[in-house]
Design a protein around this motif. Structure first.
Motif, PDB file in Angstrom:
ATOM      1  N   LYS A   1     -65.169 125.627  15.373  1.00 57.33           N
ATOM      2  CA  LYS A   1     -66.484 125.284  15.890  1.00 57.33           C
ATOM      3  C   LYS A   1     -66.969 126.453  16.733  1.00 57.33           C
ATOM      4  O   LYS A   1     -66.311 126.867  17.680  1.00 57.33           O
ATOM      5  N   LEU A   2     -68.123 127.009  16.383  1.00 60.90           N
ATOM      6  CA  LEU A   2     -68.649 128.192  17.065  1.00 60.90           C
ATOM      7  C   LEU A   2     -69.594 127.774  18.181  1.00 60.90           C
ATOM      8  O   LEU A   2     -70.530 127.000  17.964  1.00 60.90           O
ATOM      9  N   VAL A   3     -69.352 128.295  19.388  1.00 65.56           N
ATOM     10  CA  VAL A   3     -70.171 127.959  20.557  1.00 65.56           C
ATOM     11  C   VAL A   3     -70.587 129.249  21.248  1.00 65.56           C
ATOM     12  O   VAL A   3     -69.746 130.117  21.512  1.00 65.56           O
TER      13      VAL A   3
ATOM     14  N   HIS B   1     -66.243 130.425  10.261  1.00 59.07           N
ATOM     15  CA  HIS B   1     -66.146 129.751   8.962  1.00 59.07           C
ATOM     16  C   HIS B   1     -64.775 129.978   8.322  1.00 59.07           C
ATOM     17  O   HIS B   1     -64.162 129.040   7.794  1.00 59.07           O
TER      18      HIS B   1
ATOM     19  N   TRP C   1     -78.800 130.550  12.992  1.00 59.18           N
ATOM     20  CA  TRP C   1     -77.364 130.374  12.825  1.00 59.18           C
ATOM     21  C   TRP C   1     -76.820 129.110  13.476  1.00 59.18           C
ATOM     22  O   TRP C   1     -75.764 128.617  13.080  1.00 59.18           O
ATOM     23  N   CYS C   2     -77.507 128.599  14.502  1.00 64.37           N
ATOM     24  CA  CYS C   2     -76.948 127.476  15.247  1.00 64.37           C
ATOM     25  C   CYS C   2     -78.064 126.626  15.845  1.00 64.37           C
ATOM     26  O   CYS C   2     -79.243 126.976  15.763  1.00 64.37           O
ATOM     27  N   SER C   3     -77.692 125.520  16.457  1.00 63.65           N
ATOM     28  CA  SER C   3     -78.648 124.628  17.128  1.00 63.65           C
ATOM     29  C   SER C   3     -78.399 124.683  18.633  1.00 63.65           C
ATOM     30  O   SER C   3     -77.311 125.038  19.089  1.00 63.65           O
TER      31      SER C   3
ATOM     32  N   VAL D   1     -70.296 133.974  12.908  1.00 68.79           N
ATOM     33  CA  VAL D   1     -70.348 132.829  12.000  1.00 68.79           C
ATOM     34  C   VAL D   1     -69.288 132.963  10.904  1.00 68.79           C
ATOM     35  O   VAL D   1     -68.614 131.989  10.542  1.00 68.79           O
TER      36      VAL D   1
END
Length: 218
Positions: free
Chosen positions: A138-140, A133, A209-211, A129
């Motif tokens: 964009k983190l995947v 940032h 941290w993410c969805s 992350v």
């Protein structure tokens, strides 16, 4: 794109997908000689494209392989510095589109280690992350691991079991439970799981941290 594993593992995971692309016979369970030749030609056409070489030589796509957790964390810790340096020398232009930092098989990389826990995974996820940032990426996260059984032990039918005694259902990798803290004991055999205290689902850890989103199969 960061692949958690060796290049050979990526090629091995891609191989079944290539085989599935071959056409199936319409009316017979056995393929004719022409169908076998056609299927073989399709596989050869797919593998004749030097995909890994093209990704390696691409100006806008970089493919990295991290074979262990230490390597992955070190790569993420220095990711922003390398990216900023590339921009300074005329590399990737952020104005051309959204930069993506994709990490494949992060969970699978942690599985055989003592860091397969909320503590270990949160440390790696936080590094990812931070790297995304700092570079406005964009983190995947993508996990290619097959579904697992709902129990730690491998299911084997006992002698005399009735036909209705079905094996445990398969669950998503993200619904697997891990301990809160790193498990440092080495006294348990392969496939065995000792007492690890309180547990939490991987989905709960990642959701911090993410969805989650489902990719449509086409």
């Amino acid at each position: 794109m960061v692949f958690c594993g060796a290049k050979e593992e990526l090629v091995e995971q891609l191989s079944p997908k290539t085989a599935e692309s071959a056409p199936e016979p319409a009316t017979s369970n056995e393929r004719t000689d022409s169908e076998q030749r056609e299927a073989s030609a399709i596989r050869q056409d797919v593998w004749s494209v030097p995909t890994l070489r093209l990704l390696s030589a691409s100006r806008n796509v970089k493919l990295a392989f991290c074979s262990d957790i230490t390597h992955l964390r070190a790569y993420l810790a220095t990711y922003s510095a390398r990216t900023i340096k590339q921009q300074a020398v005329g590399g990737i232009d952020s104005a051309a589109g959204t930069r993506i930092l994709a990490i494949a098989n992060l969970i699978n990389l942690h599985r055989p280690t003592s860091a397969f826990s909320a503590q270990g995974l949160n440390r790696t996820l936080s590094g990812a992350v931070e790297a995304a940032h700092d570079t406005r990426s964009k983190l995947v996260f993508v996990e290619c691991t097959e579904p697992i059984t709902s129990v730690a032990e491998e299911w084997t039918p006992a002698q005399g079991d009735e036909p209705g005694n079905d094996p445990p259902p398969l669950i998503s990798v993200w619904d697997e439970e891990v301990s809160i803290l790193n498990v440092t004991t080495k006294s348990f055999g392969a496939g065995e799981r000792g007492w690890v205290g309180r547990t939490v689902k991987l989905r709960t850890i990642a959701a911090r941290w993410c969805s989650f989103s489902t990719v449509d199969e086409r």
